[in-house]
Design an enzyme around this catalytic site. Sequence first.
Site, PDB file in Angstrom:
ATOM      1  N   CYS A 159      77.605  29.826  30.630  1.00 38.85           N
ATOM      2  CA  CYS A 159      77.612  31.212  30.134  1.00 38.85           C
ATOM      3  C   CYS A 159      77.362  31.206  28.625  1.00 38.85           C
ATOM      4  CB  CYS A 159      78.931  31.885  30.450  1.00 38.85           C
ATOM      5  SG  CYS A 159      79.301  31.924  32.224  1.00 38.85           S
ATOM      6  N   TYR A 196      77.914  33.185  26.169  1.00 36.95           N
ATOM      7  CA  TYR A 196      78.916  33.632  25.203  1.00 36.95           C
ATOM      8  C   TYR A 196      80.236  32.875  25.314  1.00 36.95           C
ATOM      9  CZ  TYR A 196      80.383  36.399  29.283  1.00 36.95           C
ATOM     10  OH  TYR A 196      80.783  36.788  30.539  1.00 36.95           O
ATOM     11  N   ASP A 250      94.998  30.004  23.628  1.00 33.79           N
ATOM     12  CA  ASP A 250      93.741  29.694  24.303  1.00 33.79           C
ATOM     13  C   ASP A 250      92.546  29.918  23.387  1.00 33.79           C
ATOM     14  OD1 ASP A 250      92.025  29.176  26.568  1.00 33.79           O
ATOM     15  OD2 ASP A 250      91.696  31.332  26.691  1.00 33.79           O
ATOM     16  N   CYS A 264      98.242  53.466  10.272  1.00 32.73           N
ATOM     17  CA  CYS A 264      97.365  54.071  11.288  1.00 32.73           C
ATOM     18  C   CYS A 264      98.178  54.761  12.373  1.00 32.73           C
ATOM     19  CB  CYS A 264      96.476  52.994  11.898  1.00 32.73           C
ATOM     20  SG  CYS A 264      95.343  53.612  13.161  1.00 32.73           S
TER      21      CYS A 264
END
Length: 418
Positions: A13, A15, A275, A319
């Site tokens: 893959c 990406y 991860d 925010c």
Amino acid sequence: MLKPRGAICNLDCEYCYFLSKEKLYPGSDFRMPENLLEDYTRQYIEAQQVPEVTFAWQGGEPTLMGLDSFRAAVSYQEKYRKPGMRIHNTLQTNGTTLTDDWAQFFHEHDFLIGVSIDGPGDLHDGYRVDKGGRPTLAHVLRGVTLLKEYGVDFNVLACVHARNARHPLEVYRFLRDEVEAQFIQFIPIVERDNVTGFQEGTAVTARSVTGKQYGQFLSSVFDEWVRRDVGRVFVQIFDVALAAWLGQSPGLCIFEETCGGALAMEHNSDVYSCDHFVEPAHKLGNMAVVPLAELANSPQQWRFGQAKRDTLPQYCRDCEVRFICNGGCPKNRILTTPDGEPGLNYLCDGYKAFFTHIDQPMRFMASELAQGRPPANIMLHLAREEMERQRRFAGVGRNDPCPCGSGRKFKHCCGGVS
């Protein structure tokens, strides 16, 4: 997360952020020895003080370990399981390696399977290809069919990237109607453009989704979901948002105030802070040398988790959607705020637009839940609103003055509201 074959995968893959981690272990066979697997199982169970424990298998492609390794894994889980303890297993797969034997095993041992699917046709196959550059969707769907035939619970992880970001409803409807997924995650691809493969630098690849695109993608999917699929299809970020609007913890690490609870273990029992940070600066140690519980509770890991809150820019602290966002995942905090402070999330404008967009429906659903009623009542509420709107504006031309009195043309005012 346990990665028994490290970064080894049968796909290529474009990406994928983890394939490059193979460079960390030159000459390795990338296969967790059975003695380490047993030791990990023992230590992981011993460290738990809760009645339910989940083993999370990832990769690479974890099924490349072979079915016998997983049979051994569940036997070790039973060997070391504490009295009264329930053990669960989740496994993330690309779906192309699944067979009847795998599906039967998953069913027998109640595995929850995550399958990666980015949408129909070229929206999936554009980036998710095999080692020869060939498309993979047909193979993935065969794997999903097996999971259904054997009654295996599964969810779908769909990456949102440059190729599919402009097709939110096509992706969502395919996963809902064709794949028949009831549980869906939409994961934004923010891929660093550097030679190290680590979370370094501020440039991202052309495959990455922009913040604006991700916000629009989620908003479009939400608008369809909230009108017809509440209680029938469960989208992770919508569930997480509803928890926040109820005043509860979001329950997802990227939106929590602090992090550090999602460690990753490589095939040789090296343990890393996360991860997404399997890189030398975030290596905590090796389980064969230092006990797993000690690594997980180390000062280094504590600092890693607290830094998410402590480095949050003032712009984010002020925010109005901080209660749900909390600055997002640290790996994506690569921009500077309007006043020049570092640490703004690359997806900030998308998150802010999306969470603002869903505010009123979320308030309604939260109120329903607080009063003991199902949040799915939002669908009837919105349907009634739409019927009233159609009645109120019947016969009004697109270029007529808007009846609401704004002074604008109908098409640019209430007539433009979907």
